[in-house]
Design a protein around this motif. Sequence first.
Motif, PDB file in Angstrom:
ATOM      1  N   PHE A 160       0.837  -1.205   0.000  1.00 19.43           N
ATOM      2  CA  PHE A 160       0.000   0.000   0.000  1.00 19.43           C
ATOM      3  C   PHE A 160       0.871   1.254   0.000  1.00 19.43           C
ATOM      4  O   PHE A 160       0.595   2.209  -0.714  1.00 19.43           O
ATOM      5  N   TYR A 161       1.895   1.236   0.809  1.00 23.66           N
ATOM      6  CA  TYR A 161       2.797   2.385   0.908  1.00 23.66           C
ATOM      7  C   TYR A 161       3.452   2.679  -0.441  1.00 23.66           C
ATOM      8  O   TYR A 161       3.635   3.842  -0.815  1.00 23.66           O
ATOM      9  N   TRP A 162       3.782   1.637  -1.188  1.00 16.50           N
ATOM     10  CA  TRP A 162       4.417   1.796  -2.500  1.00 16.50           C
ATOM     11  C   TRP A 162       3.413   2.088  -3.609  1.00 16.50           C
ATOM     12  O   TRP A 162       3.788   2.180  -4.778  1.00 16.50           O
ATOM     13  N   GLY A 163       2.139   2.171  -3.277  1.00 20.75           N
ATOM     14  CA  GLY A 163       1.137   2.565  -4.258  1.00 20.75           C
ATOM     15  C   GLY A 163       0.316   1.445  -4.868  1.00 20.75           C
ATOM     16  O   GLY A 163      -0.418   1.682  -5.825  1.00 20.75           O
ATOM     17  N   ALA A 164       0.409   0.242  -4.342  1.00 24.56           N
ATOM     18  CA  ALA A 164      -0.403  -0.863  -4.869  1.00 24.56           C
ATOM     19  C   ALA A 164      -1.872  -0.637  -4.518  1.00 24.56           C
ATOM     20  O   ALA A 164      -2.194   0.100  -3.583  1.00 24.56           O
ATOM     21  N   SER A 165      -2.739  -1.274  -5.250  1.00 23.42           N
ATOM     22  CA  SER A 165      -4.176  -1.151  -4.974  1.00 23.42           C
ATOM     23  C   SER A 165      -4.523  -1.927  -3.712  1.00 23.42           C
ATOM     24  O   SER A 165      -3.742  -2.756  -3.227  1.00 23.42           O
ATOM     25  N   ALA A 166      -5.717  -1.693  -3.207  1.00 24.63           N
ATOM     26  CA  ALA A 166      -6.174  -2.369  -1.992  1.00 24.63           C
ATOM     27  C   ALA A 166      -6.288  -3.878  -2.202  1.00 24.63           C
ATOM     28  O   ALA A 166      -6.171  -4.655  -1.250  1.00 24.63           O
ATOM     29  N   VAL A 167      -6.500  -4.301  -3.430  1.00 24.12           N
ATOM     30  CA  VAL A 167      -6.624  -5.725  -3.737  1.00 24.12           C
ATOM     31  C   VAL A 167      -5.283  -6.444  -3.567  1.00 24.12           C
ATOM     32  O   VAL A 167      -5.237  -7.661  -3.426  1.00 24.12           O
ATOM     33  N   ALA A 168      -4.198  -5.703  -3.525  1.00 31.18           N
ATOM     34  CA  ALA A 168      -2.875  -6.310  -3.355  1.00 31.18           C
ATOM     35  C   ALA A 168      -2.801  -7.144  -2.084  1.00 31.18           C
ATOM     36  O   ALA A 168      -2.092  -8.154  -2.050  1.00 31.18           O
ATOM     37  N   SER A 169      -3.541  -6.759  -1.060  1.00 28.64           N
ATOM     38  CA  SER A 169      -3.546  -7.561   0.172  1.00 28.64           C
ATOM     39  C   SER A 169      -4.081  -8.968  -0.099  1.00 28.64           C
ATOM     40  O   SER A 169      -3.617  -9.939   0.501  1.00 28.64           O
ATOM     41  N   LEU A 170      -5.029  -9.082  -1.005  1.00 35.31           N
ATOM     42  CA  LEU A 170      -5.565 -10.401  -1.352  1.00 35.31           C
ATOM     43  C   LEU A 170      -4.609 -11.180  -2.245  1.00 35.31           C
ATOM     44  O   LEU A 170      -4.550 -12.408  -2.166  1.00 35.31           O
ATOM     45  N   TRP A 171      -3.846 -10.506  -3.073  1.00 37.96           N
ATOM     46  CA  TRP A 171      -2.821 -11.183  -3.871  1.00 37.96           C
ATOM     47  C   TRP A 171      -1.759 -11.761  -2.943  1.00 37.96           C
ATOM     48  O   TRP A 171      -1.327 -12.905  -3.119  1.00 37.96           O
ATOM     49  N   ILE A 172      -1.357 -10.961  -1.972  1.00 38.10           N
ATOM     50  CA  ILE A 172      -0.361 -11.411  -1.001  1.00 38.10           C
ATOM     51  C   ILE A 172      -0.922 -12.584  -0.200  1.00 38.10           C
ATOM     52  O   ILE A 172      -0.237 -13.589   0.011  1.00 38.10           O
ATOM     53  N   MET A 173      -2.173 -12.461   0.213  1.00 37.05           N
ATOM     54  CA  MET A 173      -2.805 -13.536   0.977  1.00 37.05           C
ATOM     55  C   MET A 173      -2.863 -14.829   0.164  1.00 37.05           C
ATOM     56  O   MET A 173      -2.657 -15.920   0.713  1.00 37.05           O
ATOM     57  N   ALA A 174      -3.107 -14.725  -1.127  1.00 38.39           N
ATOM     58  CA  ALA A 174      -3.157 -15.918  -1.979  1.00 38.39           C
ATOM     59  C   ALA A 174      -1.803 -16.622  -2.000  1.00 38.39           C
ATOM     60  O   ALA A 174      -1.718 -17.850  -1.851  1.00 38.39           O
ATOM     61  N   GLY A 175      -0.741 -15.856  -2.161  1.00 40.26           N
ATOM     62  CA  GLY A 175       0.599 -16.454  -2.168  1.00 40.26           C
ATOM     63  C   GLY A 175       0.953 -17.094  -0.834  1.00 40.26           C
ATOM     64  O   GLY A 175       1.461 -18.219  -0.785  1.00 40.26           O
ATOM     65  N   ILE A 176       0.668 -16.401   0.253  1.00 39.44           N
ATOM     66  CA  ILE A 176       0.963 -16.942   1.586  1.00 39.44           C
ATOM     67  C   ILE A 176       0.081 -18.148   1.876  1.00 39.44           C
ATOM     68  O   ILE A 176       0.520 -19.108   2.515  1.00 39.44           O
ATOM     69  N   SER A 177      -1.145 -18.134   1.400  1.00 36.05           N
ATOM     70  CA  SER A 177      -2.047 -19.281   1.603  1.00 36.05           C
ATOM     71  C   SER A 177      -1.499 -20.538   0.942  1.00 36.05           C
ATOM     72  O   SER A 177      -1.609 -21.639   1.491  1.00 36.05           O
ATOM     73  N   LEU A 178      -0.922 -20.391  -0.240  1.00 35.35           N
ATOM     74  CA  LEU A 178      -0.297 -21.545  -0.905  1.00 35.35           C
ATOM     75  C   LEU A 178       0.841 -22.104  -0.055  1.00 35.35           C
ATOM     76  O   LEU A 178       0.966 -23.325   0.100  1.00 35.35           O
TER      77      LEU A 178
END
Length: 189
Positions: A160-178
């Motif tokens: 978020f600080y670097w300017g990613a969209s709010a959906v980026a948290s879900l992209w990160i969550m998807a990777g960590i979930s794997l």
Amino acid sequence: FGNLTISCNGEGINLAINYYFGVAVNAARGIAYQVEGAIQRFSNGFMTAVTPQITKLFAVGDYKKMFHLVFESSKLAYFLLITLSLPVFFEANYILDLWLKKVPDGAVIFLQWVLINAWIRGCARPVIIAVHATGNIKWLNLWAGGTSLVFILPLSIVAFYWGASAVASLWIMAGISLICNYLELICLR
């Protein structure tokens, strides 16, 4: 520790989204999680019936049947989840429009990514139940819970600080979930 992880990530990401994007974006995320919760309730009902059997098979030492039940129930729970959520994924805009009349910006993409995350974690519950049946949950909580706690919220805030969209948290969550799925299988082994 597992519940702490879920709470910190959920509420922490809510706070971060409020800070970086505002309440409206957080409302869109909340709507997505309400829909996902309704879908998960149907799928989780099946797991309520399987849980005692997994525990019983472990208790009597019938590991072959227990693993068979874990893998079969994972497949069936995943099938139920996909069957219920795939139409919602493809018709998210229509469903949200029908339900809300005025759909908040971003609600559709949030819903789709929340469902993708549910699919990733969809087959994990029987594995977690089997690990819990052993009574040895320390490593499960430390590895999978710790991985989630250490990475999802901090990486989301950095994104978020670097300017990613709010959906980026879900992209990160998807990777960590794997990664967590893999760690849970190691714990079960």
